[in-house]
Write an enzyme that holds these catalytic residues in place. Structure first.
Site, mmCIF file in Angstrom:
data_model
loop_
_atom_site.group_PDB
_atom_site.id
_atom_site.type_symbol
_atom_site.label_atom_id
_atom_site.label_comp_id
_atom_site.label_asym_id
_atom_site.label_seq_id
_atom_site.Cartn_x
_atom_site.Cartn_y
_atom_site.Cartn_z
ATOM 1 N N HIS A 100 -5.866 8.554 -4.821
ATOM 2 C CA HIS A 100 -4.597 8.817 -4.126
ATOM 3 C C HIS A 100 -3.495 7.907 -4.664
ATOM 4 O O HIS A 100 -3.749 6.895 -5.318
ATOM 5 C CB HIS A 100 -4.743 8.560 -2.617
ATOM 6 C CG HIS A 100 -4.970 7.119 -2.268
ATOM 7 N ND1 HIS A 100 -6.149 6.465 -2.542
ATOM 8 C CD2 HIS A 100 -4.155 6.191 -1.693
ATOM 9 C CE1 HIS A 100 -6.061 5.210 -2.146
ATOM 10 N NE2 HIS A 100 -4.854 5.003 -1.638
ATOM 11 N N ASP A 102 -0.244 5.913 -2.641
ATOM 12 C CA ASP A 102 -0.094 5.520 -1.240
ATOM 13 C C ASP A 102 0.934 6.383 -0.493
ATOM 14 O O ASP A 102 2.038 6.623 -0.989
ATOM 15 C CB ASP A 102 0.280 4.032 -1.156
ATOM 16 C CG ASP A 102 -0.893 3.158 -1.583
ATOM 17 O OD1 ASP A 102 -2.039 3.528 -1.286
ATOM 18 O OD2 ASP A 102 -0.652 2.126 -2.233
ATOM 19 N N HIS A 243 -5.031 5.459 -7.400
ATOM 20 C CA HIS A 243 -6.085 4.451 -7.364
ATOM 21 C C HIS A 243 -7.188 4.857 -6.403
ATOM 22 O O HIS A 243 -7.012 5.743 -5.555
ATOM 23 C CB HIS A 243 -5.520 3.075 -7.008
ATOM 24 C CG HIS A 243 -4.804 3.035 -5.696
ATOM 25 N ND1 HIS A 243 -3.535 3.559 -5.506
ATOM 26 C CD2 HIS A 243 -5.182 2.549 -4.490
ATOM 27 C CE1 HIS A 243 -3.165 3.382 -4.263
ATOM 28 N NE2 HIS A 243 -4.150 2.786 -3.621
ATOM 29 N N ARG A 258 -1.896 -6.035 1.994
ATOM 30 C CA ARG A 258 -1.068 -5.239 1.068
ATOM 31 C C ARG A 258 0.343 -5.180 1.596
ATOM 32 O O ARG A 258 0.536 -5.031 2.807
ATOM 33 C CB ARG A 258 -1.646 -3.821 0.954
ATOM 34 C CG ARG A 258 -1.052 -3.021 -0.187
ATOM 35 C CD ARG A 258 -1.602 -1.599 -0.190
ATOM 36 N NE ARG A 258 -0.730 -0.710 0.558
ATOM 37 C CZ ARG A 258 -1.055 0.533 0.921
ATOM 38 N NH1 ARG A 258 -2.234 1.030 0.616
ATOM 39 N NH2 ARG A 258 -0.197 1.276 1.594
HETATM 40 C C1 SIN Z 1 -5.465 0.832 -1.082
HETATM 41 O O1 SIN Z 1 -4.388 0.272 -0.924
HETATM 42 O O2 SIN Z 1 -5.558 2.044 -1.222
HETATM 43 C C2 SIN Z 1 -6.706 -0.030 -1.132
HETATM 44 C C3 SIN Z 1 -6.992 -0.499 -2.508
HETATM 45 C C4 SIN Z 1 -8.123 -1.467 -2.532
HETATM 46 O O3 SIN Z 1 -8.589 -1.910 -1.464
HETATM 47 O O4 SIN Z 1 -8.572 -1.817 -3.627
#
Ligand code: SIN
Length: 271
Positions: A100, A102, A243, A258
């Protein structure tokens, strides 16, 4: 090549490890401009040994733009913009375990995300990143021509499963191929977590085309894979990269925070 830091590519396609820069301190305008240029070239930048405090993490994100609050994820230290990333033996799901970008369900999906992990499992817990310019470029001209014309509906409910009724969450239509506002390059902009349907197609047509694209982006030549250490940081561009966080460390824990930088409305390939 760079004056303010060292840089080592992870793969020829995406990702670079940046060294010799302190993200805990404010970046000078020149250092920031150089870092931004490297980010535009490599799509995802990684850093080691960055013991960011919550305030420093927020300040780093604000260097890139205004921060947004995640529609349904918990926040840390009473700071709404500081999203908790945490998985342990009691977790029923792992955030981001399918490909995906974000919150693409927003009218203006986030430009950037900056993830700082403070606790990592001894083994596993890597994050994979995929280059959506490369995914688009690898398609045939007739397929590119078709996708250039299309719009898709993105819906946050898709990612919530059984929690879906508890939140008032965003949904939006976006071009299937977007033009990056800085690089001017075309990037595939559909993903398995948020993209629900291609507008103007029947459900079977839309499902078949989306399924083809979701499989297409899984080709490893579009990817890099980052192995975290405590105090590693990743900065990714949601406009041209997707990612996936690998959950291969159960029952061990992995945590961090994050911050997410607001973006703008995706530009279509045709006016
Ligand atoms: C995410 O922000 O999608 C999580 C990425 C991660 O935990 O590596």
């Amino acid at each position: 090549m760079y004056k303010h830091f060292g840089l080592q590519r992870l793969t020829p396609t995406i990702g670079a490890l940046v060294s010799g820069i302190d993200l805990c301190a404010p970046l000078s305008d020149k250092a920031f401009a150089e870092l931004h240029a490297a980010w535009m070239e490599h799509l995802v930048l990684f850093f080691r040994e960055q013991a960011l405090t919550p305030d420093q993490h927020i300040a780093l994100g604000q260097r890139f733009g205004e921060l947004e609050v995640h529609p349904d994820a918990p926040c840390a230290h009473g700071i709404p913009e500081l999203m908790v990333i945490h998985t342990d033996k009691d977790s029923r799901r792992n955030n981001g375990e399918n490909w995906h970008s974000d919150v693409s369900s927003r009218e203006e999906p986030p430009m950037a995300s900056i993830l700082h992990l403070t606790h990592v499992p001894e083994e596993g817990g890597d994050t994979l990143f995929a280059n959506m310019y490369a995914a688009y470029d690898a398609l045939s001209e007739p397929m590119q021509g078709l996708l250039d014309q299309l719009t898709a509906h993105h819906d946050h409910h898709q990612s919530l499963g059984s929690w879906r009724l508890q939140y008032d969450v965003p949904s939006a239509d976006h071009p299937v191929v977007r033009v990056h506002p800085v690089t001017g390059k075309k990037a595939l902009f559909v993903n398995a977590v948020f993209t629900e349907k291609i507008r103007g197609m029947s459900w079977p047509e839309s499902d078949a085309l989306l399924q083809f694209l979701f499989e297409h982006i899984k080709h490893p030549e579009f990817h890099c894979r980052f192995s975290w250490q405590a105090n590693s940081v990743a900065l990714w561009d949601n406009r041209c990269a997707q990612h996936l966080a690998v959950w291969d460390y159960y029952p061990n824990s992995r945590s961090g925070h994050r911050v997410t930088v607001k973006g703008d409305r995706p530009l279509p390939t045709t006016p």
